[in-house]
Motif scaffolding. Structure first.
Motif, PDB file in Angstrom:
ATOM      1  N   GLU A  20      53.463  22.546  33.775  1.00 14.17           N
ATOM      2  CA  GLU A  20      53.990  23.291  32.635  1.00 14.17           C
ATOM      3  C   GLU A  20      54.998  22.456  31.850  1.00 14.17           C
ATOM      4  OE1 GLU A  20      54.884  27.928  32.195  1.00 14.17           O
ATOM      5  OE2 GLU A  20      56.259  26.913  33.558  1.00 14.17           O
TER       6      GLU A  20
ATOM      7  N   GLY B 132      52.976  19.696  30.030  1.00 18.77           N
ATOM      8  CA  GLY B 132      51.821  20.094  29.231  1.00 18.77           C
ATOM      9  C   GLY B 132      50.528  19.477  29.719  1.00 18.77           C
TER      10      GLY B 132
ATOM     11  N   GLU C 179      46.411  30.446  35.951  1.00 17.40           N
ATOM     12  CA  GLU C 179      46.035  31.144  34.719  1.00 17.40           C
ATOM     13  C   GLU C 179      47.171  32.019  34.211  1.00 17.40           C
ATOM     14  OE1 GLU C 179      42.393  33.160  35.600  1.00 17.40           O
ATOM     15  OE2 GLU C 179      41.166  31.338  35.382  1.00 17.40           O
TER      16      GLU C 179
ATOM     17  N   GLY D 163      49.206  29.966  32.105  1.00 18.08           N
ATOM     18  CA  GLY D 163      48.518  29.284  31.015  1.00 18.08           C
ATOM     19  C   GLY D 163      48.171  27.838  31.306  1.00 18.08           C
TER      20      GLY D 163
ATOM     21  N   LEU E  91      45.674  24.986  32.557  1.00 16.86           N
ATOM     22  CA  LEU E  91      44.228  24.810  32.585  1.00 16.86           C
ATOM     23  C   LEU E  91      43.766  23.953  33.751  1.00 16.86           C
ATOM     24  CD1 LEU E  91      43.445  24.076  28.820  1.00 16.86           C
ATOM     25  CD2 LEU E  91      43.334  26.267  30.028  1.00 16.86           C
TER      26      LEU E  91
ATOM     27  N   VAL F 100      43.773  20.666  24.738  1.00 10.65           N
ATOM     28  CA  VAL F 100      43.758  22.129  24.675  1.00 10.65           C
ATOM     29  C   VAL F 100      45.014  22.694  25.329  1.00 10.65           C
ATOM     30  CG1 VAL F 100      42.515  24.214  25.368  1.00 10.65           C
ATOM     31  CG2 VAL F 100      41.238  22.187  24.655  1.00 10.65           C
ATOM     32  N   GLN F 101      45.397  22.117  26.481  1.00 10.86           N
ATOM     33  CA  GLN F 101      46.597  22.577  27.186  1.00 10.86           C
ATOM     34  C   GLN F 101      47.834  22.476  26.311  1.00 10.86           C
ATOM     35  OE1 GLN F 101      47.096  23.539  30.893  1.00 10.86           O
ATOM     36  NE2 GLN F 101      48.596  24.440  29.525  1.00 10.86           N
ATOM     37  N   GLN F 102      47.992  21.359  25.642  1.00 11.59           N
ATOM     38  CA  GLN F 102      49.184  21.163  24.832  1.00 11.59           C
ATOM     39  C   GLN F 102      49.174  22.015  23.572  1.00 11.59           C
ATOM     40  OE1 GLN F 102      49.525  16.884  24.461  1.00 11.59           O
ATOM     41  NE2 GLN F 102      50.472  16.726  26.464  1.00 11.59           N
ATOM     42  N   ALA F 103      47.980  22.293  23.047  1.00 10.21           N
ATOM     43  CA  ALA F 103      47.882  23.202  21.913  1.00 10.21           C
ATOM     44  C   ALA F 103      48.310  24.612  22.317  1.00 10.21           C
ATOM     45  CB  ALA F 103      46.468  23.205  21.362  1.00 10.21           C
ATOM     46  N   LYS F 104      47.921  25.014  23.553  1.00  6.48           N
ATOM     47  CA  LYS F 104      48.287  26.333  24.043  1.00  6.48           C
ATOM     48  C   LYS F 104      49.790  26.462  24.233  1.00  6.48           C
ATOM     49  CE  LYS F 104      46.107  27.858  27.675  1.00  6.48           C
ATOM     50  NZ  LYS F 104      45.803  29.280  27.410  1.00  6.48           N
ATOM     51  N   SER F 105      50.430  25.359  24.675  1.00  7.85           N
ATOM     52  CA  SER F 105      51.850  25.420  24.988  1.00  7.85           C
ATOM     53  C   SER F 105      52.757  24.939  23.865  1.00  7.85           C
ATOM     54  CB  SER F 105      52.119  24.581  26.256  1.00  7.85           C
ATOM     55  OG  SER F 105      51.763  23.223  26.047  1.00  7.85           O
TER      56      SER F 105
ATOM     57  N   SER G 199      52.821  18.400  22.104  1.00 10.21           N
ATOM     58  CA  SER G 199      51.938  17.363  21.571  1.00 10.21           C
ATOM     59  C   SER G 199      52.344  16.030  22.157  1.00 10.21           C
ATOM     60  CB  SER G 199      51.961  17.313  20.050  1.00 10.21           C
ATOM     61  OG  SER G 199      53.265  17.003  19.592  1.00 10.21           O
TER      62      SER G 199
END
Length: 217
Positions: free
Chosen positions: A97, A100, A118, A121, A123, A208-213, A216
């Protein structure tokens, strides 16, 4: 040697090969055996670990990789130590977490590891094919024609043959050499193309993980 390659950090809290031992980066007392190396088995490691020293060691290992210029794409855990219980798994999730990063989940778990990831959040892949000790090429030809929907990881142990490999792994060196050959076999690439299998790395999952959190890199 790592430039441009999608490489994860295999968080390591054990040192199992009798002729090829390694130490922790932090040197914490609860992570060392009598010889000053990481314990040889998961059971020994779990019997003596201090949770906060484990946390500091895992962070030190990722920070070392980053300092070497590795574009860290995910984290994993050697010999499933961080999958052993919810307290250790929480350290794994905390690190993912904070950075990211996606994770590799255990093949089997005594607690709801995927649900825990999950809920935060974090992945991972949808499916994991663990080939060891079956011949990887055979497994790919069996499994690839009927892969399930989603992201599947083929989990192998590829190593180029040589004195170092033969020195540290006297029991399974041939499996590791076969894995390296299988993953570079042109007939395997033809197989994947024939069945429309798109090849990605953990770098795409990290995006995708970093976009969710909201992070960048």
């Amino acid at each position: 040697m790592f430039e441009g390659s999608p490489v994860g950090v295999h968080l390591t809290l054990t040192s199992e090969h009798a002729g090829y031992r390694w130490r922790s980066l932090t040197g914490a007392a609860s992570l060392c055996d009598a010889g000053g190396f990481l314990p040889a088995t998961t059971a020994l490691a779990l019997d003596q670990q201090d949770i906060e020293e484990v946390r500091a060691e895992c962070r030190a290992q990722v920070d070392a990789a980053l300092s070497w210029g590795v574009d860290v794409t995910h984290i994993d855990t050697h010999m499933d130590v961080l999958h052993a219980n919810p307290a250790l798994f929480a350290i794994y999730l905390d690190l993912a977490e904070q950075l990211g990063l996606p994770i590799r989940l255990p093949v089997q778990s005594l607690f709801p590891a995927r649900d825990m990831a999950e809920a935060r959040g974090i992945l991972s892949v949808d499916h994991l094919i663990y080939t060891w000790p079956r011949p990887t090429r055979d497994v790919m030809f069996e499994e690839c024609p009927a892969l399930p929907y989603g992201v599947t990881e083929l989990f192998t142990h590829p190593v180029l043959d040589g004195e170092e490999l033969r020195g540290y792994d006297r029991d399974h060196a041939d499996i590791r050499v076969h894995d390296a050959a299988a993953l570079t076999d042109p007939s395997v690439a033809v197989l994947l193309d024939r069945h429309g299998v798109q090849r990605i790395s953990y770098r795409e999952l990290r995006t995708v993980q970093q976009a969710k959190s909201g992070q960048s890199r």
